[in-house]
Design an enzyme around this catalytic site. Structure first.
Site: not given
Lengths: 342, 342, 342, 342
Positions: C252, C267, C295-297
């Site tokens: 997050d 990330h 859209g985090k990893v």
């Protein structure tokens, strides 16, 4: 704590009756939700499609301890109401569990925390939370021997032998059995690993006594017969409870047909209810999309549902039963094909 | 294949209504079967016992993507009908999913095989087979900031903040929400890892703007308040959907009470519906018998059911709803205790 | 069978030393195989990439009973050799297990089939096949209270409190501890659900005594600090053992940065070792590709490995240790950023 | 994205060599830890015990896609070094994977996200992350037909047929194969569901051509032969990789012996490496303690290890190999018993 055998074998497992509850509203709700509830709903809709497709022969695959867990009556209803046309199963379900109950024996409610050493001393066999009297199982073993003894020496398919078991129950049966019901409806039952069951014990005894005059169970013949059904069916749909040998065997008929020079289509529909997953590369949990790469299962109308059969199979079967599409289906009586051949 | 955002966000997830189908006959059948069906039936009977035990405070624990999957209405019914008294949850369920829907936003039916790169470009977030419009989520984040901005600086428990969220929905709510329903019924909701949610985003923004004049979420206060409820309850029962932090947190209140010098009994009843297993030693799948060694859960009236919540939680809740034992239960309105304190 | 406490708490769990065996040949073989062995090899190569990427800050996420199971020394080696820069963990690992051992207490080899009722009477806590003396745990609880008592009233991040725990061990420690090692190396440790641990007990006691003059653990501050690290890092890589809150929390930060107006990249690298699967829609088992939709990893350099941590984490860590890429890595000492701020 | 067949079938799966790394230090560390690492260590010690027990005949059971995943060489080493005496396997491992490679064909590194429709068009079969050229498989099918064509009509055990396959490889083999190695060492290989494999295709073709002059595969004979081995062994130990039919079949020999009037002891040792669990009541995941209630597996020296075979089987085998206890074991050459009978 010391157990007492009578105390332990007191409460019989009872089989769920899909006619007594209507899963349609539940499944319709599931269809608007997510995760496995929606997957289950989708599999119900695909099964509905199979039942409404006049060209579709429906093959039920069975693996896991389904009958001992109380699912026998479902299979019987599917047979009675023309909701399936062929069965491929493990030997344990057919012989140790269903035929066993047909002979009048029972499974009992047990518990997981039982002391297995003591159970063994009492001749009680445990399946997770269920108990069986091993003495009853031995009678079942010997009954299969008796049936084998009565047969003309030669190589038989498991289907032929199981048909004889149904005939035996016709005369001597003491309780409901799907082997018996399939016998009446001429529905073929295949066990590709038939010796891996109570019948295996009976047949080993039979062969060791009769030697040259014994019967053999030819699993190639099974494969040949099942492929013949595939070849004679315009389309096919698979309703698979669990994975194992039945799943692999029935999928392979598409390739077998091809090898025999017949251009059989892939299985058009496929549903699998299972707790296995794909991550160890074993077949039981392999996705039905993977089966598509092998040319065995068509893509589009296939669905995996991850869940335990005792909870989700009754819901699926009740949904399909109450939808009543089976009312327009004709019985196939595939056993008759083979009767005419021999 | 290129996606179109409108096309992808077309069909809303709908929440199952346990009043519209009666699971009693199904569960009664399950009780006479084996494996997880019988475990599920046993958990239903234990929940019944909790509801009939006048001294028992019932704590609902929530983990996993339950509301996005269509289980919101169940939680609302449990609240409305005095079937639970306290909620302990992950932040995502409370804020990102339930409060989010209360603001008028929706979850959508998606599919597992979606191209995640394209989804990202379209600002669509995926949870297995479910889609969310990230723009909506951002509004949700900012609403929690707005709520924080309106509060007097100081350290709050998550319960206090969530109560404010309920108050916000009372004025501005656009759709059903269990946060709102709990607000009306004075039912406390705890999120021991509250920042780990959409509210975390709002609160981070709030703190970075307000600096010294901002609010803090003190998770110790949560623990203290929940322990106070435990101490003030003669007996307690746990209804746990999934594992994670809520499971651990609520079990720990027994020990916390002890440390505060109060001799609180272990949780008398405990049910957990989960897909996790015990073999990796993690808490989510640890057995409730293991919790007994810790002095947290009493033995005898505890049951693990292995299955996925979207399928089995509706069955359990429908069973308990139609049994109607809740009709004799009194509401606890625990939030009032804390109101009087402050 | 009656147990004797001394007999049961006889054999200590020992921590595996990754320097004493070289997993490189094994992993290189795994890379040419299939299924989880190849997935594990791929995750090793990705971790190698992280270690060689000068712009990459490596965040270790910990969930599950890792230290009680003998994995403490691995985490210590990763810290000592600059193989990780930040830790996000469950409270149980940090306080009940690692800090607990730092105080000189131990975990013991137990067995799964133990009678939990008897264990409770003996004040022995069980984690699967491991035993703990509850009396020792109570000392650990009280030590965290002592630390809280010594602090200036106010709202602290879990990171700040854990840093104090490291300081305490610096003076009073009796055995190896990664909390202590991280203190020495200025490596921040975050527990987003900090109260959900032995420290929770100590802090509840602390607050109930000190009332207005007590400290609070502000989980929003945790989130803010972790986001600040994300913002200050050119690129980030995640090495996740288990799922739970740490996995969600760290992912997050990308969104949190965005909300604060900073355009932080996803990330870049992500590895997760887990036994969970994606089929129930819960975060712990959600695929890293799913995280990409959020859209985090980033996609491309992410890998899930399905396996139990005690078997596969030592292999991954030994591989990376013996590859020696860490020799060129610089220490980040992120705790210093926050020291300078306050 | 369009695939190109050559590109997809470029990198061959290579088989891990347990002689090239020594797992003893790792396993010794695992023995002092917890969870599955300790279970794995315990299973290694039990296997060691089997190897040192002069009265113990060791039966290796194989299920899952083991050879396609790179584990073939391990099985070959176990055979070469007298570390096992009998093999019970699924047909796929023996025919589609091992014999297939013996003919000079290969498995290839693939990927899970492949488009299965396109693979099918290219005649590429997928097993999770592994690819196979279906044209090669068809050659394998036809080779089994050729072998069947060359045999005298009659009913054979799978063991007899597989021995012929070994003989075929002796003359025509192009690469290492455990079927070939077992042929050389007179080690019997049983496939209780033999038709459920590439050989099934060949045999169906054979029977449909030869009709009355064809061979049959009598699975009862398999059971009889395996029981004979059990009866002729003072003690037995099971090393089971996966579950399925092989696990059930080999356990049943104890009962089969009893039925034939021989008082054979339970299997004295039993190890199973598996990802299945007991919660659905299916045999693959049933505990070995449950098997004790059936009188099939003795209690005390049995161990389940939950993990995926490609990671943990190499560790177990390397440990046992480097311990060198096999140096004192004598080869059993059980195939000779049957040769002398016929």
């Amino acid at each position: 704590m010391k157990y007492n055998k009578k105390e332990l074998l007191k409460t019989k497992i009872e089989h769920i009756d899909i006619k007594k509850f209507n899963a349609i509203p539940l499944i319709d709700s599931f269809d608007r939700m997510a995760f496995q509830s929606r997957n289950l709903a989708r599999s119900c809709k695909i099964y509905e499609k199979m039942l409404n497709d006049k060209d579709c022969v429906i093959i039920l695959c069975l693996a896991g301890s389904l009958v001992s867990a109380g699912l026998k009556k479902i299979i019987i209803e599917l047979i009675k109401n023309n909701m399936i046309d062929v069965i491929v199963s493990t030997g344990a379900i057919v012989v140790d569990q269903d035929f066993f109950e047909g002979l009048g024996f029972n499974h009992y409610k047990g518990f997981v925390s039982a002391d297995d050493n003591q159970l063994r001393e009492l001749m009680i066999d445990r399946i997770y939370d269920t108990f069986i009297d091993e003495k009853d199982l031995r009678v079942c073993d010997m009954t299969t021997k008796k049936i084998a003894d009565s047969m003309k020496p030669g190589a038989y398919s498991s289907r032929e032998f199981i048909n004889k078991m149904g005939e035996y129950l016709e005369k001597n049966g003491k309780a409901e059995s799907f082997v018996h019901e399939a016998y009446i409806k001429d529905i073929p039952i295949f066990c590709p690993a038939f010796s891996d069951s109570s019948a295996g014990f009976g047949l080993v005894f039979h062969q060791s006594e009769k030697r040259d005059k014994s019967i053999a169970i030819d699993s190639v013949k099974d494969f040949r017969e099942l492929t013949e059904i595939k070849v004679n069916s315009k389309d096919t749909g698979l309703l698979m409870i669990g994975g194992g040998v039945p799943k692999n065997f029935v999928q392979d008929t598409v390739v077998a047909a091809d090898i025999l020079g017949v251009d059989a289509p892939m299985h058009k529909y496929a549903i699998q209810l299972t707790v296995a997953d794909e991550r160890d590369g074993a077949l039981s949990g392999s996705t039905l999309k993977e089966a598509n790469s092998w040319g065995k299962v068509d893509s589009g109308l296939e669905q995996m549902v991850y869940g335990e059969a005792t909870v989700i199979f009754p819901l699926l079967a009740s949904y399909a039963y109450h939808k009543k599409s089976w009312k327009n289906r004709k019985e196939k009586r595939f056993n008759k094909i083979f009767k005419e051949q021999s």
